[in-house]
Design an enzyme around this catalytic site. Structure first.
Site, PDB file in Angstrom:
ATOM      1  N   GLY A  49       0.884  -1.119  -0.146  1.00 35.59           N
ATOM      2  CA  GLY A  49       0.156  -0.270   0.389  1.00 35.59           C
ATOM      3  C   GLY A  49       0.926   0.842  -0.093  1.00 35.59           C
ATOM      4  N   GLU A 103       4.464   4.160   5.847  1.00 44.02           N
ATOM      5  CA  GLU A 103       2.460   3.246   5.279  1.00 44.02           C
ATOM      6  C   GLU A 103       1.917   4.285   5.367  1.00 44.02           C
ATOM      7  OE1 GLU A 103       1.894   0.309   5.589  1.00 44.02           O
ATOM      8  OE2 GLU A 103       1.231  -0.102   7.139  1.00 44.02           O
ATOM      9  N   ASP A 104       1.229   3.442   4.311  1.00 44.67           N
ATOM     10  CA  ASP A 104      -0.548   3.916   3.655  1.00 44.67           C
ATOM     11  C   ASP A 104      -1.044   4.596   4.296  1.00 44.67           C
ATOM     12  OD1 ASP A 104      -1.047   1.435   4.472  1.00 44.67           O
ATOM     13  OD2 ASP A 104      -1.771   1.201   2.408  1.00 44.67           O
ATOM     14  N   ASP A 107      -5.187   1.441  10.192  1.00 45.54           N
ATOM     15  CA  ASP A 107      -6.698   0.748  10.295  1.00 45.54           C
ATOM     16  C   ASP A 107      -6.099   0.635  12.087  1.00 45.54           C
ATOM     17  OD1 ASP A 107      -8.418   1.095   9.438  1.00 45.54           O
ATOM     18  OD2 ASP A 107      -8.476  -0.938   9.310  1.00 45.54           O
ATOM     19  N   LYS A 135      -7.203   5.828  11.069  1.00 45.87           N
ATOM     20  CA  LYS A 135      -8.299   6.047  11.310  1.00 45.87           C
ATOM     21  C   LYS A 135      -8.126   6.235  12.587  1.00 45.87           C
ATOM     22  CE  LYS A 135     -10.194   3.754   7.521  1.00 45.87           C
ATOM     23  NZ  LYS A 135     -10.514   1.758   7.140  1.00 45.87           N
ATOM     24  N   PHE A 156     -13.682   2.432   4.793  1.00 44.29           N
ATOM     25  CA  PHE A 156     -12.636   2.077   3.806  1.00 44.29           C
ATOM     26  C   PHE A 156     -12.574   3.254   2.705  1.00 44.29           C
ATOM     27  CE2 PHE A 156     -11.445  -0.528   0.026  1.00 44.29           C
ATOM     28  CZ  PHE A 156     -10.359  -1.748   1.442  1.00 44.29           C
ATOM     29  N   VAL A 157     -11.316   3.591   1.905  1.00 44.90           N
ATOM     30  CA  VAL A 157     -10.623   4.110   0.795  1.00 44.90           C
ATOM     31  C   VAL A 157     -10.064   3.599   0.631  1.00 44.90           C
ATOM     32  CG1 VAL A 157     -11.621   6.134   2.749  1.00 44.90           C
ATOM     33  CG2 VAL A 157      -8.769   4.890   3.152  1.00 44.90           C
ATOM     34  N   ASP A 163      -5.493  -0.673  -2.052  1.00 48.59           N
ATOM     35  CA  ASP A 163      -6.385  -0.931  -2.987  1.00 48.59           C
ATOM     36  C   ASP A 163      -7.618  -1.741  -2.521  1.00 48.59           C
ATOM     37  OD1 ASP A 163      -5.156  -3.159  -1.255  1.00 48.59           O
ATOM     38  OD2 ASP A 163      -5.679  -4.706  -2.356  1.00 48.59           O
ATOM     39  N   ARG A 169      -5.201   0.423  -6.660  1.00 52.29           N
ATOM     40  CA  ARG A 169      -3.760   1.484  -6.051  1.00 52.29           C
ATOM     41  C   ARG A 169      -3.611   2.967  -7.217  1.00 52.29           C
ATOM     42  NH1 ARG A 169      -2.213  -2.093  -2.097  1.00 52.29           N
ATOM     43  NH2 ARG A 169      -2.237  -4.033  -2.560  1.00 52.29           N
TER      44      ARG A 169
END
Ligand code: IMP
Ligand code: MG
Length: 180
Positions: A49, A103-104, A107, A135, A156-157, A163, A169
């Site tokens: 990600g 990091e993307d 969560d 988040k 969720f994004v 992805d 992506r």
């Protein structure tokens, strides 16, 4: 901005634009430059990600650095499985190096909690964490984010590296799951 998109069975609406992302990435790049110039840090991009964010971020810093890749897995579909496995581990020297994990999204925090635990056993000079999206409502494990792009609601994004079962992506901006 373009309107909604679909991927597999789900529909997504525009959430964070390319321009907003670029502005935050440039700002974090400048912060990192001030902190790490002359220290030759190692950026560890967490695959898959973070590859888009990391590519933009390392260039935004403009400093001498190294870039490495690690792959952990904890996600299937739109929900975290809670199991973390190391698919591609640390195969480079981190001893006495300044590490910046890229990091993307954070969560549940499980992935990073697990990885920071691994790194803390190695004799690094320092470890910092740069995350594009956070988040807070989904967080289950403590994670200290040093450089953050955006705090977002627990939805969720996709896009900009993130992805949904392999798709999205390559979208230049970030989309959020549409509420029906
Ligand atoms: P955590 O371990 O629950 O914090 O999950 C982190 C990983 O799950 C991230 O590195 C992402 O790859 C993935 N993930 C979490 N939330 C989302 C999301 O909203 N969209 C896409 N991937 C996500
Ligand atoms: Mg990830």
């Amino acid at each position: 901005m373009s309107s909604h998109i679909t991927a597999h069975d789900l529909s997504f609406v525009p959430f964070i634009s390319e321009a907003e992302i670029a502005e935050r990435v440039a700002a974090i790049g400048q912060q990192l430059r001030q902190q790490y110039e002359g220290k030759r840090p190692v950026f560890i991009c967490l695959l898959n990600g973070a590859f888009v964010f990391a590519a933009d971020l390392v260039r935004a810093t403009g400093i001498e650095c190294e870039v490495a890749f690690v792959r952990l897995a904890s996600y299937e579909g739109t929900a975290s499985t809670g199991r973390i496995s190391t698919v591609l581990g640390i195969d480079f020297e981190v001893k006495n190096r300044h590490i910046i994990i890229v990091e993307d999204i954070v969560d549940s925090g499980r992935t990073l909690h697990h990885f920071m635990g691994q790194l803390s056993q190695m004799e690094t000079a320092s470890v910092a964490l740069a995350v594009l999206l956070f988040k807070p409502e989904a967080l289950l494990m403590p994670v200290q984010i040093d450089y953050l792009g955006f705090e977002i609601p627990n939805k969720f994004v996709v896009g900009y590296g993130l992805d949904y079962d392999g798709l999205c992506r390559n979208l230049p901006s970030i989309y959020q799951l549409a509420t029906i």
